[in-house]
Design a protein around this motif. Sequence first.
Motif, PDB file in Angstrom:
ATOM      1  N   SER A 104      13.144  67.671 175.316  1.00 20.48           N
ATOM      2  CA  SER A 104      11.892  66.920 175.178  1.00 20.48           C
ATOM      3  C   SER A 104      10.869  67.719 174.385  1.00 20.48           C
ATOM      4  O   SER A 104      10.121  67.153 173.572  1.00 20.48           O
ATOM      5  CB  SER A 104      11.328  66.548 176.558  1.00 20.48           C
ATOM      6  OG  SER A 104      11.039  67.703 177.332  1.00 20.48           O
ATOM      7  N   PRO A 121      20.653  62.906 174.758  1.00 19.99           N
ATOM      8  CA  PRO A 121      20.584  61.518 175.225  1.00 19.99           C
ATOM      9  C   PRO A 121      21.925  60.960 175.695  1.00 19.99           C
ATOM     10  O   PRO A 121      21.959  60.038 176.511  1.00 19.99           O
ATOM     11  CB  PRO A 121      20.080  60.761 173.982  1.00 19.99           C
ATOM     12  CG  PRO A 121      19.254  61.771 173.258  1.00 19.99           C
ATOM     13  CD  PRO A 121      20.013  63.064 173.426  1.00 19.99           C
ATOM     14  N   LEU A 125      13.474  59.099 176.253  1.00 25.45           N
ATOM     15  CA  LEU A 125      14.735  59.593 176.808  1.00 25.45           C
ATOM     16  C   LEU A 125      15.225  58.682 177.931  1.00 25.45           C
ATOM     17  O   LEU A 125      16.425  58.403 178.042  1.00 25.45           O
ATOM     18  CB  LEU A 125      14.563  61.022 177.337  1.00 25.45           C
ATOM     19  CG  LEU A 125      14.679  62.157 176.321  1.00 25.45           C
ATOM     20  CD1 LEU A 125      14.376  63.491 176.986  1.00 25.45           C
ATOM     21  CD2 LEU A 125      16.062  62.180 175.704  1.00 25.45           C
TER      22      LEU A 125
END
Length: 420
Positions: free
Chosen positions: A292, A99, A325
Amino acid sequence: MSKQSLKRSITWVQGTALTIGAVLGCGILVLPSITANNAGPASLLSWAIMSLLAFPIVLTIADLAKIIPSAGGVMAYVAHAFGTRTSTMLSWIMLGSIPVGVPTIALTGAYYLNNLVPTNRWGTVSIAALILVTSLLLHVRGIDLSAKVSVAVICVIFTLLVTAVIVAFPHVQSSSFIPFVPHGWFSVGSASVVIFFSFVGWEMITPLAEEFKRPERDITISLVIGAIVVSIIYLSISFVTVGTQAYGANKGISSLSLLISKGWGHSGIIVTTVLALFITFSTVHANIAGFSRMVYAQARAGCFPAQLAHLHPKYQTPARVLAALGGAFTLVLVLYGTIAPDLGTLLKGPSVVFITSYIFTMLAALKILKPLTIGWFMALISLVITVIILLFSGGAIVYPIALAVVGAVFLHFKKDEMNK
């Protein structure tokens, strides 16, 4: 627990492209010049050390992926070795990696474009945002097409990087390597911490294990070939960066532009800008893919909020994780646009997070793999080196510790909720 399944579609060729893409762009755009600024010609030792370290790490991760082919990636290995509580803590630590690191990578690509088409700080942020949004939207549609495109993109990137080395090599001068250690030997270790971010990304492929057609074979092939290609490119670019003195306070951090322009003039800057955007997108895309899936798998296992453990009803992709995200990326870009922190500073936090995750992974490997085998010794070597590198991280070590505290608080409240 979610009963949905990810779609198997990735081959070893596509896996190799995703591996190179996940790792290569993490530092090739700016870190050769940044580390040369910090350590001088001795920065080459830092790059060599990190190149050697990559192979035992890659071989260890490949062994673990064959034994535990899970979308949880390194978190699944740690859970298998030490239990879900430890893997949950590591999961929360890892939330401080992609991130923050991925939008920083997008900013480096935008920085290169800014050299060709000058804009203000928020213009750079807007370009980075466009790169990130494009990748997120493609991932919602699925990884199959993206993996196929990655093969072509990596071929273009490899060709242009080799060209950069070839056109710059005649301008290398032996005097550029003297003095070799102008800033002391500690600078070599300090540079290694930053360079470590250039050699992370291997673990972002393992969460795709559930989407490989033949994970027991193809993940190892993808990782090993990727490590060989990436190491050769990094060492070559770093060598010509130092040898041509394409770094320094008055030359910025876009060393690739300076290298290619030595042979092609202004047109070389245009080529480099296109190359930078290709590399940036490839890296962003591959890292978002792995991360992810890791977050989805951890949510599926109950380590993160259950809302993240759902796949898109049509495309079978972790759309909710991708949306989260997107929110995190927005915060980082707004931070950069507001106070403009140094990119090297932004990268150091995620670097220490990755170092921490590798330490946990190697400890897990020592417990999972058969003692005294080649894989076991590879894990031991990787563990020793990563611990040594962590000692040079300075105050940045506070970053993963703070994230671990957040994870502990989450576990505490979750335990209380389950006891009610």
